[in-house]
Design a protein around this motif. Structure first.
Motif, mmCIF file in Angstrom:
data_model
loop_
_atom_site.group_PDB
_atom_site.id
_atom_site.type_symbol
_atom_site.label_atom_id
_atom_site.label_comp_id
_atom_site.label_asym_id
_atom_site.label_seq_id
_atom_site.Cartn_x
_atom_site.Cartn_y
_atom_site.Cartn_z
ATOM 1 N N UNK A 26 0.844 -1.153 0.079
ATOM 2 C CA UNK A 26 -0.168 0.073 0.340
ATOM 3 C C UNK A 26 0.608 1.283 -0.085
ATOM 4 N N UNK A 27 1.898 1.163 0.763
ATOM 5 C CA UNK A 27 2.786 2.596 0.564
ATOM 6 C C UNK A 27 3.699 2.429 -0.535
ATOM 7 N N UNK A 28 3.795 1.537 -1.176
ATOM 8 C CA UNK A 28 4.049 1.470 -2.060
ATOM 9 C C UNK A 28 3.890 2.144 -3.760
ATOM 10 N N UNK A 29 2.766 1.786 -4.149
ATOM 11 C CA UNK A 29 2.071 1.860 -4.949
ATOM 12 C C UNK A 29 0.440 2.869 -4.607
ATOM 13 N N UNK A 195 5.715 -2.711 -9.595
ATOM 14 C CA UNK A 195 6.343 -2.436 -10.611
ATOM 15 C C UNK A 195 5.581 -1.187 -11.089
ATOM 16 N N UNK A 196 5.937 -0.573 -11.886
ATOM 17 C CA UNK A 196 5.430 1.045 -13.135
ATOM 18 C C UNK A 196 4.080 -0.140 -13.495
ATOM 19 N N UNK A 197 4.498 -1.113 -14.633
ATOM 20 C CA UNK A 197 2.639 -1.485 -15.069
ATOM 21 C C UNK A 197 1.902 -1.258 -14.059
ATOM 22 N N UNK A 198 1.839 -2.212 -12.762
ATOM 23 C CA UNK A 198 0.887 -1.981 -11.713
ATOM 24 C C UNK A 198 0.824 -0.772 -11.265
ATOM 25 N N UNK A 199 1.320 -0.051 -11.655
ATOM 26 C CA UNK A 199 0.837 1.534 -11.080
ATOM 27 C C UNK A 199 0.154 2.094 -11.897
ATOM 28 N N UNK A 200 0.325 1.599 -12.893
ATOM 29 C CA UNK A 200 -0.406 2.675 -13.728
ATOM 30 C C UNK A 200 -1.452 2.012 -13.823
ATOM 31 N N UNK A 201 -1.862 0.689 -13.479
ATOM 32 C CA UNK A 201 -3.289 -0.134 -13.653
ATOM 33 C C UNK A 201 -4.139 0.346 -12.346
ATOM 34 N N UNK A 202 -3.560 0.343 -11.450
ATOM 35 C CA UNK A 202 -3.425 1.244 -10.353
ATOM 36 C C UNK A 202 -4.268 2.561 -10.259
#
Length: 244
Positions: A26-29, A195-202
């Protein structure tokens, strides 16, 4: 307290290790205010193993005499910004102790609390808000996590459980027995970098999210079925199947 409903609503299982990994995830995303709330379930119970040394500062752990234990967090969404909570802890086989209940307003970041003054951890009023915030922050993160990884079975798996519930009269006699169906979710959070992809998806998910169909109790006491639906910008929703 209505202890019986703890056995009737959907539940989410979370180990102490996964609880810690959830905090890290949670802190990272997450970016921005921590009151972003995306409830994929409007009512349920989170069974969360807690190691207090992972969750709280040492002074609080020592002052409250906290030890590793199982916490039960019952939640029910009242509207778009308010959630009703009840917090319990396990004190033995098939036994739970009610600690506190409260309504948290995620728009105004306010909480109205009622504490069980006979709780065995001797929770004081001055620590209650901190205690509620620490427990319910996992609820916010968990709802976001389950929505983001809803199609990844290694992270979010579930099974439907059918059981029979027997109601009792006030004098303790058994009354009628009826079958119920509940969903048990098992959530796993691997210790891997976001990952950057996960951040974009979030970020895409924050613009539109899905809510599972559920029963809603009206002020009159009547229950009405709310179909599964999308909140936020419907054009932003990902074109996949919602499984919850």
């Amino acid at each position: 307290m209505n202890f019986e409903r703890l056995d009737k609503v959907d539940r989410i299982l979370l180990s102490a290790e996964d609880s810690k990994h959830l905090d890290d995830w949670w802190l990272n995303i997450h970016e921005g205010a921590f009151n972003d709330f995306r409830p994929v379930l409007e009512e349920g119970v989170i069974l969360q193993e807690l190691d207090p040394n992972m969750k709280y500062d040492q002074a609080f752990v020592k002052a409250q005499g906290l030890t590793p234990q199982l916490h039960l967090l019952y939640f029910k969404q009242l509207d778009d910004v308010r959630v009703y909570y009840e917090i319990y802890r396990s004190i033995g086989e098939n036994q739970v102790e009610h600690i506190l209940e409260g309504i948290k307003n995620y728009a105004e970041l306010k909480s109205n609390l009622t504490i069980n003054t006979n709780n065995r951890i001797d929770l004081k009023k001055e620590h209650a808000v901190h205690y509620l915030d620490a427990i319910t922050s996992s609820h916010i993160a968990l709802m976001n996590y389950m929505e983001l990884y809803r199609d990844v079975k290694e992270r979010v798996s579930f099974e439907t459980v059918r059981k029979k519930v027997t109601k009792k009269t006030k004098n303790g006699k058994k009354r009628n027995t009826r079958p119920i169906k509940m969903v048990v979710y098992n959530v796993k959070i691997p210790l891997t970098p976001v990952t950057d992809e996960e951040r974009r998806a979030y970020q895409r998910m924050k613009e539109a999210w899905t809510v599972r169909g559920h029963w809603r109790t009206l002020p009159s006491g009547k229950k009405t079925w709310v179909k599964a639906h999308v909140k936020g910008n419907k054009e932003k929703i990902e074109p996949n199947t919602y499984h919850f």
